[in-house]
Design a protein around this motif. Structure first.
Motif, PDB file in Angstrom:
ATOM      1  N   ILE A 172      -0.869  -0.337  -8.417  1.00 32.61           N
ATOM      2  CA  ILE A 172      -2.140   0.228  -8.851  1.00 32.61           C
ATOM      3  C   ILE A 172      -3.042   1.581  -7.667  1.00 32.61           C
ATOM      4  O   ILE A 172      -3.063   2.284  -8.209  1.00 32.61           O
ATOM      5  CB  ILE A 172      -3.549  -1.053  -8.501  1.00 32.61           C
ATOM      6  CG1 ILE A 172      -2.833  -1.747  -9.529  1.00 32.61           C
ATOM      7  CG2 ILE A 172      -4.694  -0.126  -8.186  1.00 32.61           C
ATOM      8  CD1 ILE A 172      -3.801  -3.083  -9.292  1.00 32.61           C
ATOM      9  N   LEU A 194      -0.997   3.111 -11.524  1.00 32.43           N
ATOM     10  CA  LEU A 194      -0.407   2.737 -11.990  1.00 32.43           C
ATOM     11  C   LEU A 194      -0.812   1.643 -12.820  1.00 32.43           C
ATOM     12  O   LEU A 194      -0.695   0.319 -12.917  1.00 32.43           O
ATOM     13  CB  LEU A 194       1.461   2.336 -11.965  1.00 32.43           C
ATOM     14  CG  LEU A 194       2.372   3.736 -12.309  1.00 32.43           C
ATOM     15  CD1 LEU A 194       3.903   3.463 -11.377  1.00 32.43           C
ATOM     16  CD2 LEU A 194       2.753   4.172 -13.345  1.00 32.43           C
ATOM     17  N   GLY A 195      -2.548   1.823 -12.343  1.00 33.54           N
ATOM     18  CA  GLY A 195      -2.669   0.021 -12.703  1.00 33.54           C
ATOM     19  C   GLY A 195      -2.271  -0.713 -13.913  1.00 33.54           C
ATOM     20  O   GLY A 195      -2.487  -0.975 -14.520  1.00 33.54           O
ATOM     21  N   TRP A 196      -2.736   0.169 -15.226  1.00 32.96           N
ATOM     22  CA  TRP A 196      -1.939  -0.234 -16.347  1.00 32.96           C
ATOM     23  C   TRP A 196      -0.701  -1.015 -16.155  1.00 32.96           C
ATOM     24  O   TRP A 196      -0.479  -1.657 -17.208  1.00 32.96           O
ATOM     25  CB  TRP A 196      -1.313   1.294 -17.578  1.00 32.96           C
ATOM     26  CG  TRP A 196      -0.337   2.063 -17.253  1.00 32.96           C
ATOM     27  CD1 TRP A 196       0.284   2.908 -15.986  1.00 32.96           C
ATOM     28  CD2 TRP A 196       0.730   1.369 -17.344  1.00 32.96           C
ATOM     29  NE1 TRP A 196       0.931   3.057 -16.373  1.00 32.96           N
ATOM     30  CE2 TRP A 196       2.138   2.109 -16.993  1.00 32.96           C
ATOM     31  CE3 TRP A 196       1.903   0.112 -18.245  1.00 32.96           C
ATOM     32  CZ2 TRP A 196       3.446   2.208 -17.215  1.00 32.96           C
ATOM     33  CZ3 TRP A 196       3.494   0.517 -18.448  1.00 32.96           C
ATOM     34  CH2 TRP A 196       4.124   1.422 -17.602  1.00 32.96           C
ATOM     35  N   LEU A 197       0.246  -1.184 -14.733  1.00 29.98           N
ATOM     36  CA  LEU A 197       1.008  -1.922 -15.499  1.00 29.98           C
ATOM     37  C   LEU A 197       0.946  -2.500 -13.843  1.00 29.98           C
ATOM     38  O   LEU A 197       1.337  -4.424 -13.599  1.00 29.98           O
ATOM     39  CB  LEU A 197       2.688  -1.313 -14.971  1.00 29.98           C
ATOM     40  CG  LEU A 197       3.853  -2.416 -14.926  1.00 29.98           C
ATOM     41  CD1 LEU A 197       4.138  -2.747 -15.641  1.00 29.98           C
ATOM     42  CD2 LEU A 197       5.096  -1.276 -14.321  1.00 29.98           C
ATOM     43  N   VAL A 219      -1.702  -4.171 -13.089  1.00 31.02           N
ATOM     44  CA  VAL A 219      -2.926  -5.326 -13.225  1.00 31.02           C
ATOM     45  C   VAL A 219      -2.130  -6.346 -13.981  1.00 31.02           C
ATOM     46  O   VAL A 219      -2.251  -7.414 -13.756  1.00 31.02           O
ATOM     47  CB  VAL A 219      -4.517  -4.344 -13.847  1.00 31.02           C
ATOM     48  CG1 VAL A 219      -5.091  -5.677 -14.569  1.00 31.02           C
ATOM     49  CG2 VAL A 219      -4.595  -3.556 -13.053  1.00 31.02           C
ATOM     50  N   PRO A 220      -1.877  -6.288 -14.520  1.00 25.53           N
ATOM     51  CA  PRO A 220      -0.334  -7.625 -15.927  1.00 25.53           C
ATOM     52  C   PRO A 220       0.221  -7.854 -14.699  1.00 25.53           C
ATOM     53  O   PRO A 220       0.726  -8.811 -14.318  1.00 25.53           O
ATOM     54  CB  PRO A 220       0.451  -6.330 -16.565  1.00 25.53           C
ATOM     55  CG  PRO A 220      -0.487  -5.138 -17.376  1.00 25.53           C
ATOM     56  CD  PRO A 220      -1.238  -4.910 -15.713  1.00 25.53           C
TER      57      PRO A 220
END
Length: 129
Positions: free
Chosen positions: A95, A99-102, A104-105
């Motif tokens: 994050i 690369l928050g899209w990766l 957070v999950p």
């Protein structure tokens, strides 16, 4: 009709499914690293091989822990939780790195599997109660 009281609880089955899914994902990353190790033009070979070996070891460990939990081996729960909690700082730094899209999950996955492993049905199935 008799009810099977020895049935694996859904929380434990989901935890095993997610651990094995992680093992497959890390195994695919390890395979990519092996290819990268052989095709790179310049590299620090020792470091590259260490990262590859770590990924292979992580994939094997995740699969083995999932298998042990499916056989209701109580001793596999703690190492599985540790591996899941390792996803928290990894996700946090992703994050921070944009690369928050990766990230957070990954954090959600780590917390979710940890919750599944400490939930009351899983705890009972592993004989902790």
């Amino acid at each position: 009709m008799a009810i099977d009281s020895d049935q694996t609880p859904v929380t434990l089955r989901w935890a095993v499914f997610l651990l094995r899914g992680q093992a497959v994902a890390v195994g695919l990353i390890a395979a990519w690293l092996v290819v990268a190790d052989f095709t790179a033009t310049t590299t620090d070979l020792v470091s590259a091989l260490m990262v590859t070996a770590f990924a292979i070891g992580a994939a094997i460990a995740l699969w083995a822990l999932g298998s042990a939990l499916l056989r209701r081996r109580a001793g596999a729960r703690a190492p599985a939780i540790v591996l899941q909690l390792m996803l928290l700082p990894i996700g946090w730094f992703m994050i921070q790195g944009g690369l928050g899209w990766l990230g957070v999950p990954l954090i959600a996955l780590g917390l979710g599997v940890t919750w599944l492993l400490v939930s009351p049905p899983t705890t009972r199935a592993l004989g902790f109660e």
